[in-house]
Design an enzyme around this catalytic site. Structure first.
Site, PDB file in Angstrom:
ATOM      1  CD  GLU A 128       0.645  13.185   2.596  1.00  0.00           C
ATOM      2  OE1 GLU A 128      -0.358  13.737   3.083  1.00  0.00           O
ATOM      3  OE2 GLU A 128       0.581  12.300   1.730  1.00  0.00           O
ATOM      4  CB  THR A 181      -4.090   8.063   6.032  1.00  0.00           C
ATOM      5  OG1 THR A 181      -4.581   8.258   4.710  1.00  0.00           O
ATOM      6  CG2 THR A 181      -2.720   7.422   5.958  1.00  0.00           C
TER       7      THR A 181
HETATM    8  N1  HSE Z   1       1.613   4.732   2.322  1.00  0.00           N
HETATM    9  C1  HSE Z   1       0.492   5.414   2.914  1.00  0.00           C
HETATM   10  C2  HSE Z   1      -0.363   4.399   3.634  1.00  0.00           C
HETATM   11  C3  HSE Z   1      -0.298   6.088   1.830  1.00  0.00           C
HETATM   12  O1  HSE Z   1      -0.677   3.382   3.035  1.00  0.00           O
HETATM   13  O2  HSE Z   1      -0.719   4.610   4.793  1.00  0.00           O
HETATM   14  C4  HSE Z   1      -1.500   6.835   2.313  1.00  0.00           C
HETATM   15  O3  HSE Z   1      -2.118   7.439   1.189  1.00  0.00           O
END
Ligand code: HSE
Length: 307
Positions: A128, A181
């Site tokens: 991630e 993201t």
């Molecule tokens: N918590 C993360 C965001 C999840 O909202 O950026 C991304 O899938």
């Protein structure tokens, strides 16, 4: 065991009020991966289908996550992986998480399960970090544990797993635009007001309590985001209409899935989840944006072995 074929689920992160700390696993939507042991050390990605992603293991979330695990182990050989992507990158339902979590889960199995699931979460978070610049756990944790995950703390990593109330069904619509993201994190404010904080942690507590007590009304009242949704929803055409139509169709709550553009609704029962799907589709048919739609129970097992 020399080779393993797995299903790694799509996930909904944040679940409205729990930015970076709440997530759930979906059933039936996810990637498939084949991972095998090799005598040659290191991690090799031999094949990717379904998406145009790097096969260089250092540039691929699955490769980076698997290498993080191998650095913590004495195994002298290596692994090769095939990744069959069914989740579109940038869709908001945990595409990178499915690959990263799937890779570490499969490698751990082939090594005889030397690591706990919590340790696997930490390795998968490195994937991630590569994907978005931030090692968030709210997609990889539910992919690995199944059900709902609450990241109680990042340092030290402390994850609370919560079973899904049996009648809960998710409807997820993915309008075919891509939102990275990393981009949708850049637009967020880094400071919040005490007033917003009070509302938000009230809802996080309410959602967790509602899940434990299977109080669907409390779950619905708690699916509210005062902090992230007002900013990110601007990036998603039709969001406000999808949300109001989903609530009219009976959804307990509706919000942005992860960093979007997918929008999720949670409903009590399959019939309502299907009615929510119809309302969501009507909005994008009217606007003229193609979409994918998924109706899914909550996946209580996480990653599964396929025969
Ligand atoms: N918590 C993360 C965001 C999840 O909202 O950026 C991304 O899938």
């Amino acid at each position: 065991m020399e080779e393993i074929r797995i299903f790694s689920p799509a996930t909904i992160a944040n679940i409205s009020c729990g930015f970076d700390v709440l997530g759930l696993a979906l059933d039936g939507v996810g990637d498939e991966m084949v991972v095998r042991k090799t005598s040659e050390p290191g991690v090799k990605i031999t094949k990717i289908t379904g998406q145009d992603l790097p096969t260089d293991a250092h540039l691929n979330v699955a490769g980076v996550a698997a290498m993080a695990l191998l650095q913590a182990h004495t195994y002298q050989g290596g692994f090769e992986m095939e990744i069959h992507k069914k989740i579109k990158a940038g869709s908001g339902i945990g595409s990178s998480a499915a690959s990263a979590a799937g890779a570490v889960w499969a490698v751990n199995r082939l090594l005889g399960i030397p690591f706990t699931t919590l340790e696997l979460v930490a390795f998968a978070m490195e994937g991630e970090r590569l994907a978005s610049g931030v090692a968030h756990a709210d997609n990889v944790a539910p992919a690995l544990f199944g059900g709902f995950s609450l990241v109680r703390s990042y340092d030290p990593l402390d994850i609370v797993n919560i079973s899904a109330p049996p009648a809960l069904v998710a409807t997820v619509i993915h309008p075919q635009i891509e939102i990275k993201t990393s981009d949708s994190r850049k637009i967020l404010k880094t400071k919040i007001s005490l007033e917003d904080g009070i509302k938000q942690w009230g809802n996080v507590g309410g959602l967790v309590a509602g899940l434990y007590t299977q109080d669907y009304g409390l779950i619905g009242r708690s699916l509210v985001d005062h902090i992230v949704e007002p900013i990110r929803s601007i990036l998603i055409p039709g969001f406000d209409e999808v949300k109001s139509k989903s609530l009219d169709a009976g959804a307990l709550g509706c919000g942005i899935s992860g960093s979007g553009p997918s929008i999720f609704g949670l409903s009590k029962g399959m019939d309502t989840a299907k009615a929510v799907a119809i309302s969501m589709k009507e909005v994008y048919q009217k606007i003229g944006i193609p979409y994918d739609i998924h109706i899914s129970k909550i996946n209580s097992d996480g990653i599964k072995i396929l025969n």
